[in-house]
Motif scaffolding. Structure first.
Motif, mmCIF file in Angstrom:
data_model
loop_
_atom_site.group_PDB
_atom_site.id
_atom_site.type_symbol
_atom_site.label_atom_id
_atom_site.label_comp_id
_atom_site.label_asym_id
_atom_site.label_seq_id
_atom_site.Cartn_x
_atom_site.Cartn_y
_atom_site.Cartn_z
ATOM 1 N N LYS A 135 8.533 -11.298 -15.224
ATOM 2 C CA LYS A 135 9.802 -10.521 -15.284
ATOM 3 C C LYS A 135 10.357 -10.849 -16.645
ATOM 4 O O LYS A 135 9.669 -10.521 -17.721
ATOM 5 C CB LYS A 135 10.717 -11.080 -14.122
ATOM 6 C CG LYS A 135 10.280 -10.585 -12.813
ATOM 7 C CD LYS A 135 11.141 -11.058 -11.931
ATOM 8 C CE LYS A 135 12.435 -10.003 -11.707
ATOM 9 N NZ LYS A 135 13.171 -10.434 -10.495
ATOM 10 N N THR B 84 15.251 -15.213 -10.979
ATOM 11 C CA THR B 84 13.894 -15.155 -11.488
ATOM 12 C C THR B 84 13.071 -16.602 -11.287
ATOM 13 O O THR B 84 12.076 -16.372 -10.591
ATOM 14 C CB THR B 84 13.448 -14.895 -12.857
ATOM 15 O OG1 THR B 84 14.075 -13.603 -12.956
ATOM 16 C CG2 THR B 84 12.147 -14.631 -13.371
ATOM 17 N N ASN C 156 6.150 -8.823 -1.683
ATOM 18 C CA ASN C 156 7.181 -8.369 -0.542
ATOM 19 C C ASN C 156 6.885 -9.271 0.816
ATOM 20 O O ASN C 156 5.881 -8.942 1.385
ATOM 21 C CB ASN C 156 6.994 -6.854 -0.410
ATOM 22 C CG ASN C 156 7.220 -6.167 -1.750
ATOM 23 O OD1 ASN C 156 8.330 -6.062 -2.336
ATOM 24 N ND2 ASN C 156 6.265 -5.840 -2.464
ATOM 25 N N LEU D 194 10.087 -7.682 -4.303
ATOM 26 C CA LEU D 194 10.128 -7.634 -5.946
ATOM 27 C C LEU D 194 9.579 -6.218 -6.106
ATOM 28 O O LEU D 194 9.601 -6.003 -7.372
ATOM 29 C CB LEU D 194 9.372 -8.891 -6.341
ATOM 30 C CG LEU D 194 10.121 -10.152 -6.165
ATOM 31 C CD1 LEU D 194 9.418 -11.414 -7.164
ATOM 32 C CD2 LEU D 194 11.510 -10.119 -6.415
ATOM 33 N N GLY D 195 9.040 -5.618 -5.441
ATOM 34 C CA GLY D 195 8.363 -4.416 -5.650
ATOM 35 C C GLY D 195 6.790 -4.678 -5.929
ATOM 36 O O GLY D 195 6.186 -5.193 -5.172
ATOM 37 N N ASP D 196 6.366 -3.822 -6.883
ATOM 38 C CA ASP D 196 5.028 -4.023 -7.191
ATOM 39 C C ASP D 196 4.695 -4.749 -8.442
ATOM 40 O O ASP D 196 5.455 -5.375 -9.033
ATOM 41 C CB ASP D 196 4.256 -2.466 -7.387
ATOM 42 C CG ASP D 196 4.981 -1.664 -8.500
ATOM 43 O OD1 ASP D 196 5.595 -2.245 -9.331
ATOM 44 O OD2 ASP D 196 4.719 -0.410 -8.498
ATOM 45 N N ASP E 7 4.025 -3.964 -11.414
ATOM 46 C CA ASP E 7 4.756 -3.441 -12.720
ATOM 47 C C ASP E 7 6.148 -4.027 -12.638
ATOM 48 O O ASP E 7 6.757 -4.427 -13.865
ATOM 49 C CB ASP E 7 4.778 -2.118 -12.939
ATOM 50 C CG ASP E 7 3.373 -1.616 -13.440
ATOM 51 O OD1 ASP E 7 2.817 -2.415 -14.112
ATOM 52 O OD2 ASP E 7 3.035 -0.240 -13.382
ATOM 53 N N ASP E 8 6.629 -3.974 -11.617
ATOM 54 C CA ASP E 8 7.963 -4.603 -11.325
ATOM 55 C C ASP E 8 8.072 -6.124 -11.771
ATOM 56 O O ASP E 8 8.900 -6.545 -12.285
ATOM 57 C CB ASP E 8 8.877 -4.382 -10.072
ATOM 58 C CG ASP E 8 8.747 -2.853 -9.565
ATOM 59 O OD1 ASP E 8 9.367 -2.308 -10.625
ATOM 60 O OD2 ASP E 8 8.539 -2.591 -8.656
ATOM 61 N N SER F 124 7.705 -6.605 -19.256
ATOM 62 C CA SER F 124 7.247 -5.238 -19.533
ATOM 63 C C SER F 124 6.656 -5.238 -20.789
ATOM 64 O O SER F 124 6.447 -4.018 -21.366
ATOM 65 C CB SER F 124 8.580 -4.272 -19.436
ATOM 66 O OG SER F 124 9.620 -4.805 -20.337
#
Length: 412
Positions: A11, A37, A61, A67-69, A71-72, A76
């Protein structure tokens, strides 16, 4: 006990950022600056073995966080080929060990990450060596030092299973050194008052659920268990979870009672009052504060030594007096061998912990106050509390809005 959490490429943390933790920890600071986080990394370790005890994956999850996938979760700014890294440091007695995880994207399922490498090291005091390798594995190829070699014949899955529970008893390391699965977690998003609760069967680790959804079931199951002596209210009817929960409600809310009854084979009802009368009401008719605090109280009473308790925004829906009393309850929980993490934006929670130090309920070195600022890739600022409850270092933005508002009002 957990002593540190290190994150890299996870993150907002691009560079390896290590956060030290203690017996009771207060996470404070600006929104969106990493408080959650840090805790989410712990909760990933809590929920992943629930998916499969023999997995070698981190599940994004689950029962604690969603938290999504990949990439999430990955930072970034990094390449997809760069691993996410997590470090967890533990200490029990004289033993200190660091577990360093490397996580990579799973090509078939972007909702999980593969553990591609795990290294366990023990820091040592030596001018020539900074740490002692205990074990390492990568893609299922295992290597151990002599002290671990004869414990078991390990596969990658077996190691993962052991690391979520304990090291082999026949090794020179104590059992339960690593116990990610025993984390009680109450999120900021709690369900609030309910008309009734359906009876539930329990998982291997009974808990109130992240939203407090199993609160009635835990009270029903644990009602006759005795609570830790540090948490007992002496004028309560008994030392059981049921009576001690009612006693703590009365203290935290300056009055009030609780009772629970089973009305059908599969239905549980909680009833409350706020004025010590004989008239009881449905929770919705008493106020959200009771229902929001109850999962925290019960989790603290049933948590066992060696376990962790994570509470987000304990102040939600609570009067300042109740915030203070509930926080001092959490301070008592930390004296029972339970490691406590509190995320808050309330100065009443902060001040209650300062009073707990002043009253010698907890020692200054047991309290770890962390302030997260907008500075990226930097560990949070550690704020020390003196034995008299005072704070000398007060960084800008750390619970200073009241003073700023008063200065504005009075033209200072």
């Amino acid at each position: 006990m957990l002593t540190k959490i290190g994150l890299k490429n996870f993150k907002r943390f691009q560079e390896m950022t290590v956060t030290k933790v203690s017996q009771i920890n207060l996470f404070t600071g600006i929104n969106g600056c990493g408080k959650s986080t840090i805790l989410q990394a712990l909760l990933l370790m809590r929920q992943s073995p629930e998916h499969s005890r023999t997995t070698h994956q981190i599940v994004f999850n689950g029962s604690c966080v969603e938290l999504g996938d990949f990439d999430d979760v990955r930072n970034s700014q990094i390449s997809r080929n760069e691993p996410i890294e997590m470090i967890f440091g533990f200490q029990q007695g004289e033993h200190q060990i660091d577990l360093h995880y490397w996580l990579a994207e799973n090509s078939d399922d972007d909702m999980v990450a593969d553990i591609t490498k795990l290294v366990g090291t023990r820091p040592v005091e030596s001018s020539q060596v900074s740490e002692h390798l205990i074990f390492t594995f990568s893609r299922g190829i295992n290597n151990y030092d002599l002290k671990m070699k004869n414990a078991y014949q390990h596969t990658l899955a077996t190691w993962y299973n052991l690391l979520f529970n304990s090291f082999p008893e026949r090794s020179n390391l104590p059992s339960d050194l690593v116990n990610f699965t025993k984390i009680h977690y109450i999120s900021a998003d709690r369900i609030g008052p309910q008309e009734f609760y359906a009876k539930q069967s329990f998982t291997e680790f009974p808990n109130v659920g992240r939203r407090g959804e199993f609160i009635a079931n835990i009270l029903h199951k644990k009602k006759d268990d005795r609570v830790h002596e540090h948490l007992r209210i002496l004028d309560a009817a008994t030392e059981t979870v049921s009576d001690q929960t009612a006693a703590w409600i009365k203290i935290i809310f300056d009055g009030g009672q609780l009772k629970m009854k089973s009305v059908e084979a599969n239905i549980l009802l909680l009833e409350l009052n706020s004025d010590d009368t004989l008239q009881f009401y449905k929770p919705i008719n008493v106020g959200f504060g009771y229902s929001y605090a109850l999962p925290i109280i019960v989790s603290g009473l049933v948590a066992q030594p060696g376990e962790m308790l994570i509470v987000e925004n304990p102040e939600a829906h609570l009067h300042p007096y109740a915030q203070s009393q509930l926080t001092q309850f959490l301070a008592r929980v930390s004296t029972c061998g339970v490691q406590v993490f509190i995320e808050t934006h309330s100065d009443h929670v902060l001040n209650a912990l300062r009073i707990a130090v002043l009253d010698q309920l907890i020692q200054p070195d047991q309290l770890n106050i962390l302030y997260f600022s907008k500075t990226s890739n930097q560990p949070p600022v550690s704020i020390s509390v003196n034995a008299d409850g005072s704070i000398e270092h007060w960084p800008d933005g750390f619970f200073d809005q009241t003073n700023k508002d008063f200065n504005r009002l009075f033209g200072i």
